[in-house]
Write a protein that holds these residues in place. Structure first.
Motif, short mmCIF file in Angstrom:
data_model
loop_
_atom_site.label_atom_id
_atom_site.label_comp_id
_atom_site.label_asym_id
_atom_site.label_seq_id
_atom_site.Cartn_x
_atom_site.Cartn_y
_atom_site.Cartn_z
N VAL A 1 33.08 28.38 -29.34
CA VAL A 1 33.24 29.22 -28.16
C VAL A 1 34.02 28.46 -27.09
O VAL A 1 33.91 27.24 -26.99
N SER A 2 34.81 29.19 -26.33
CA SER A 2 35.56 28.61 -25.20
C SER A 2 35.36 29.49 -23.98
O SER A 2 35.24 30.72 -24.10
N LEU A 3 35.36 28.85 -22.82
CA LEU A 3 35.41 29.57 -21.55
C LEU A 3 36.78 29.28 -20.94
O LEU A 3 37.10 28.13 -20.62
N LEU A 4 37.58 30.33 -20.82
CA LEU A 4 38.92 30.20 -20.23
C LEU A 4 38.79 30.40 -18.71
O LEU A 4 38.29 31.44 -18.28
N ARG B 1 39.60 23.76 -30.01
CA ARG B 1 38.15 24.02 -29.97
C ARG B 1 37.52 23.49 -28.70
O ARG B 1 36.40 22.97 -28.73
N ARG B 2 38.25 23.59 -27.57
CA ARG B 2 37.69 23.10 -26.32
C ARG B 2 36.71 24.12 -25.74
O ARG B 2 37.01 25.32 -25.70
N LEU B 3 35.55 23.64 -25.27
CA LEU B 3 34.58 24.55 -24.64
C LEU B 3 35.16 25.09 -23.33
O LEU B 3 35.07 26.29 -23.06
N TYR B 4 35.75 24.22 -22.52
CA TYR B 4 36.33 24.67 -21.25
C TYR B 4 37.84 24.57 -21.31
O TYR B 4 38.39 23.50 -21.56
N ILE B 5 38.51 25.68 -21.10
CA ILE B 5 39.97 25.69 -21.06
C ILE B 5 40.36 25.98 -19.61
O ILE B 5 40.17 27.11 -19.12
N THR B 6 40.85 24.96 -18.93
CA THR B 6 41.16 25.11 -17.50
C THR B 6 42.62 24.77 -17.25
O THR B 6 43.25 24.06 -18.03
N GLN B 7 43.12 25.30 -16.15
CA GLN B 7 44.45 24.90 -15.66
C GLN B 7 44.30 24.64 -14.16
O GLN B 7 43.53 25.33 -13.50
N GLN B 8 45.02 23.66 -13.67
CA GLN B 8 45.00 23.33 -12.24
C GLN B 8 43.59 23.11 -11.72
O GLN B 8 43.27 23.46 -10.59
#
Ligand code: NAD
Length: 263
Positions: A185-188, A238-245
């Motif tokens: 699961v990932s949270l974008l 497969r990153r749990l947290y997908i963040t930008q900036q």
């Protein structure tokens, strides 16, 4: 530790595919050679996205669907599996945003926001995730959160509360999925992205601070295509947290945690 996700021959499911980030996710899926299974509450916008996918050489199916409709999502999940097998990617992406006083809350706005932004992804989990775990095809379930999953914004309590709930949903799923190797699961958590969801913010800034400030809101936003590309890279890794900036909100996040544990 899960291996990198192999997309070859897979299918990507996207809710809220008629506009903005969802449309960009559909196009990114086509670009990467996946079949798409798209849904949105808005039939014309959805048909337009499917036409864009096909013009880009991709293919797939589209279903007009309200993510508040758990049964409709279940039928969609069954039809997707019959058409393409168990999906490699599911993006629980549909969402709404509306400003309003937190002191004098508009209950209809809260109800709609919670139904679409919280129960929508829960309905999507309900329709797809158990089947995906049973199928054991390597796959990633990506929930669209927001920077508003991590920090709060004045006059957006309904939205930020709904997106905070997605943090909890993703974390709980990650814990419960840890005993198998196939599905992650990932949270974008995108920052500001140039889509129609920004229209209300733009109008508010225009009336408070003028045209130039409203323009700079759009200019500072990421494009949906940039976010979609990061979302795929993060899901494949497969990153749990997908963040930008994320650095933009790091001081606020630190302050919040420090207050909480009294550092
Ligand atoms: N644009 C941003 O700045 C930003 C930043 C962070 C997170 N997000 C999140 O990204 C997601 C996509 O937003 P966007 O910016 O692309 O907005 P958008 O308004 O361009 O697209 C949202 C799509 O969801 C669909 N939708 C709305 N309610 C629905 C329902 N009940 N059932 C099915 N579909 C429904 C809409 O018809 C629309 O096509 C949302 O969850 C949003 O909260 C957006």
């Amino acid at each position: 530790m899960m291996d990198q996700l192999e997309l070859e021959g897979g299918c990507a499911v996207v809710t809220g595919a008629g506009s903005g980030i969802g449309r960009a996710l559909a196009l990114e899926a086509a670009r990467r050679g996946l079949n798409v299974a798209l849904s949105d509450i808005a039939p014309e916008a959805l048909a337009e996205t499917l036409a864009m996918v096909e013009a880009a050489g991709g293919s797939g199916m589209a279903r007009t669907l309200d993510v508040r409709d758990a049964q409709g999502l279940e039928l969609f999940a069954r039809d997707v599996e019959n058409a393409f097998g168990s999906p490699a990617l599911v993006f629980a992406n549909a969402g709404v945003l509306k400003y309003g006083s937190t002191i004098r809350p508009d209950l209809s706005v809260w109800r709609r926001t919670v139904e679409v932004n919280v129960l929508g992804p829960v309905n999507t989990v309900h329709a797809f995730l158990g089947r995906m775990v049973d199928a054991a095809r390597p796959a990633q379930f990506v929930i669209t959160g927001s920077m508003g999953s991590l920090v709060s914004v004045p006059e957006l309590a309904s939205y930020t509360a709904s997106k905070h709930a997605m943090w909890a949903l993703a974390d709980s799923l990650a814990i419960e999925l840890a005993d198998q190797d196939a599905v992650g699961v990932s949270l974008l958590c995108p920052p500001r992205v140039d889509t129609p969801i920004l229209n209300e913010s733009e109008a508010r800034i225009r009336s408070a601070q003028g045209e130039e400030a409203a323009r700079s809101l759009r200019r500072s936003a990421m494009t949906p295509a940039e976010v979609a590309s990061c979302a795929f890279d993060g899901a494949i890794a497969r990153r749990l947290y997908i963040t930008q900036q994320i650095e933009g909100i790091a001081p606020l996040l630190r302050q919040r945690i420090a207050k909480l544990i009294d550092l």
